[in-house]
Design an enzyme around this catalytic site. Structure first.
Site, PDB file in Angstrom:
ATOM      1  N   ARG A   1       0.843  -1.190   0.000  1.00 21.98           N
ATOM      2  CA  ARG A   1       0.000   0.000   0.000  1.00 21.98           C
ATOM      3  C   ARG A   1       0.884   1.247   0.000  1.00 21.98           C
ATOM      4  NH1 ARG A   1       1.663   1.748   4.093  1.00 21.98           N
ATOM      5  NH2 ARG A   1       0.544   3.695   3.762  1.00 21.98           N
TER       6      ARG A   1
ATOM      7  N   ASP B   1      -1.606  11.009  -2.362  1.00 23.56           N
ATOM      8  CA  ASP B   1      -1.829   9.929  -3.340  1.00 23.56           C
ATOM      9  C   ASP B   1      -1.975  10.444  -4.766  1.00 23.56           C
ATOM     10  OD1 ASP B   1      -2.846   8.905  -0.592  1.00 23.56           O
ATOM     11  OD2 ASP B   1      -2.421   7.131  -1.794  1.00 23.56           O
TER      12      ASP B   1
HETATM   13  O1  MRU Z   1      -4.787   3.330   1.791  1.00 17.73           O
HETATM   14  P1  MRU Z   1      -3.291   3.517   1.865  1.00 17.73           P
HETATM   15  O2  MRU Z   1      -2.700   2.956   3.117  1.00 17.73           O
HETATM   16  O3  MRU Z   1      -2.600   3.044   0.616  1.00 17.73           O
HETATM   17  O4  MRU Z   1      -3.125   5.105   1.939  1.00 17.73           O
HETATM   18  C1  MRU Z   1      -1.841   5.642   1.913  1.00 17.73           C
HETATM   19  C2  MRU Z   1      -1.787   7.108   2.071  1.00 17.73           C
HETATM   20  O5  MRU Z   1      -2.785   7.776   2.117  1.00 17.73           O
HETATM   21  C3  MRU Z   1      -0.423   7.741   2.055  1.00 17.73           C
HETATM   22  O6  MRU Z   1      -0.406   8.905   2.814  1.00 17.73           O
HETATM   23  C4  MRU Z   1      -0.063   8.102   0.606  1.00 17.73           C
HETATM   24  O7  MRU Z   1      -0.164   6.983  -0.215  1.00 17.73           O
HETATM   25  C5  MRU Z   1       1.302   8.667   0.492  1.00 17.73           C
HETATM   26  S1  MRU Z   1       2.506   7.439   0.826  1.00 17.73           S
HETATM   27  C6  MRU Z   1       4.046   8.026   0.447  1.00 17.73           C
END
Ligand code: MRU
Length: 364
Positions: free
Chosen positions: A49, A245
Site C-alpha cells: 500500500r 496519493d
Molecule cells: O490506503 P493507503 O494505506 O494506501 O493510503 C496511503 C496514504 O494515504 C499515504 O499517505 C499516501 O499513499 C502517500 S505514501 C508516500
C-alpha cells in the site's frame, strides 16, 4: 530504514518480494508475488500500500504479466497481454496517481519498441519491461531521499509534528516521503516529537508509522484521530506533515481520509501544513481535486476493529478511503524537485518543468 516494501528478486523470471503490511506490527511476513492475480489481490487488500509503493509494484506487475508467455508468442500478442494486465491492475485502486503513471510509462516504452523493431523477440520485450520497472524503482528510491533532504529544514529542534496514515518506507520503494523528512532531520541530530494519528479504519498510523519511527529511534506518540484538534489548541503541534496519493494541477491533493479535516484544523490554529510527494504523484491531466476518483472500501473495515464487530447489525457504513485537501489549505508541497509554497497551477508546472513524462509524450 525498515526492509524494502517492494523489491524485485532475480531476472526476467524472478518474483516480486513484498512485506505483508496487514500483519504488521505483530508479525513480519515476506511474500513472493508470482502472478498478476496475486498482485491485484495484494494491492486491493493493502498487503502492499501507499501510492508510490503501489506504483512500483504495478510496474513489476507488468514484468509478471509477460514473463511466462510462451516463447512462440508473437511480440504483438505480448504487447496486447501487457496492456490487458495494465487495465486489470489499474482497476485495483483508483485514487493514487503512481500506479497509472508507472504502468503507462512501461506501456508507452513497449509500444515504441514494438513499433520500431520489426524483428524484436519476446525476450527483448521482457527485458525492456524489467529494465523500465527497475528504473521506476530506483527513481522512487532517489526521489524519497531527495524529498527528505529538501524538507528537513522545516523541522526545527524541539518541535511537535503531526502525521496521518503512513508515508514512510512501507509506502514507497525508498525511505518514504513525509517520514523521509523526519528521518533526515533525525540524522542531523534534531530532537522532535511525532504525534501519529492512528488512522482509522485500517490503522496505518498506529500500526505502521509508529513501527517505522520507533525503529528509527524517533520520539513517537500515537493519538486517536479525534484528538488532533485538542493537541493543536494546547500548542503541542507546530506542523502537520503528510504524504499524498494524487495532486491535481491546481495543487488540490488526495490523501488518506482525515487529511482534509487536519488541514482545516491546522489553518484554524495557524499551524503549517506540509505535503510531501514525488513528482510521480502529480497528475496534471486533472485540473482540480473534484476530478480525483475517491476509492470506496468495504464496510467491514469500519464495522470491525480487528476481529471484533463494533457496530450494531444492520447499521449503514460509509467508508471512503481518501479525501481531498484544497490547495489553499496547504502551506507547501515538498517534492524531490523542490518546494512550492502556497501551491498554484503555475508554480507546480514551473517546478515540474517539461520533464514530466505526461507532458513529454503528450499522453495522459
Ligand atoms: O490506503 P493507503 O494505506 O494506501 O493510503 C496511503 C496514504 O494515504 C499515504 O499517505 C499516501 O499513499 C502517500 S505514501 C508516500
Amino acid at each position: 530504514m525498515v526492509a524494502a516494501a517492494v523489491k524485485w528478486v532475480g531476472g526476467v523470471d524472478g518474483f516480486l518480494g513484498l512485506i505483508d503490511q496487514r500483519q504488521l506490527p505483530g508479525e513480519f511476513v515476506k511474500l513472493q508475488c508470482r502472478d498478476i492475480e496475486q498482485l491485484y489481490e495484494a494491492i486491493k487488500t493493502l498487503t502492499v500500500r501507499g501510492a508510490p509503493a503501489i506504483g512500483v509494484a504495478g510496474a513489476y506487475g507488468l514484468v509478471l504479466a509477460v514473463q511466462k508467455l510462451d516463447t512462440q508468442c508473437s511480440i504483438r500478442d505480448a504487447l496486447e497481454c501487457l496492456k490487458k494486465a495494465a487495465d486489470y491492475l489499474g482497476s485495483s485502486r483508483p485514487t493514487g496517481a503512481n500506479l497509472f503513471r508507472a504502468m503507462d510509462r512501461i506501456k508507452s516504452k513497449a509500444e515504441d519498441f514494438v513499433a520500431s523493431k520489426a524483428k524484436a523477440n519476446l525476450q527483448e520485450l521482457q527485458e525492456l519491461v524489467l529494465n523500465e520497472a527497475n528504473a521506476i524503482y530506483q527513481e522512487d528510491v532517489d526521489m524519497c531521499r531527495q524529498i527528505g533532504e529538501n524538507g528537513e529544514k522545516f523541522i526545527k529542534d524541539g518541535v511537535g509534528i503531526l502525521t496521518h496514515c503512513n508515508a514512510g518506507a512501507l509506502a514507497t520503494a525508498g525511505q518514504g516521503t513525509a517520514l523521509s523528512i523526519m528521518f533526515e532531520a533525525h540524522k542531523k541530530g534534531k530532537r522532535f516529537k511525532v504525534y501519529v494519528d492512528e488512522t482509522r479504519p485500517l490503522l496505518q498510523g498506529a500500526r505502521l508509522t509508529a513501527w517505522e519511527l520507533k525503529q528509527a529511534g524517533i520520539n513517537v506518540v500515537v493519538i486517536c484521530d479525534n484528538m488532533a484538534g485538542w493537541l493543536m489548541k494546547q500548542g503541542k503541534i507546530n506542523s502537520v506533515i503528510t504524504g499524498a496519493d494524487r495532486i491535481a494541477a491546481n495543487g488540490d491533493a488526495a490523501n488518506k481520509i482525515g487529511t482534509y479535516s487536519l488541514s482545516i484544523l491546522a489553518r484554524e490554529h495557524g499551524i503549517s501544513f506540509y505535503l510531501a510527494a514525488p513528482s510521480s504523484t502529480f497528475d496534471l491531466s486533472i485540473k482540480s481535486g473534484d476530478q480525483i476518483p475517491i476509492e470506496q472500501r468495504p464496510s467491514d473495515e469500519v464495522r470491525f476493529l480487528g476481529k471484533e464487530k463494533i457496530t450494531p447489525d444492520g447499521v449503514e457504513i460509509y467508508n471512503p478511503a481518501f479525501d481531498i485537501t484544497p490547495a489553499e489549505n496547504i502551506t507547501a508541497i515538498i517534492s524531490e524537485k523542490g518546494t512550492i509554497q502556497q501551491p498554484t497551477e503555475e508554480k507546480i508546472r514551473r517546478m515540474l518543468g517539461q520533464k514530466l513524462w505526461q507532458e513529454k509524450t503528450g499522453k495522459i
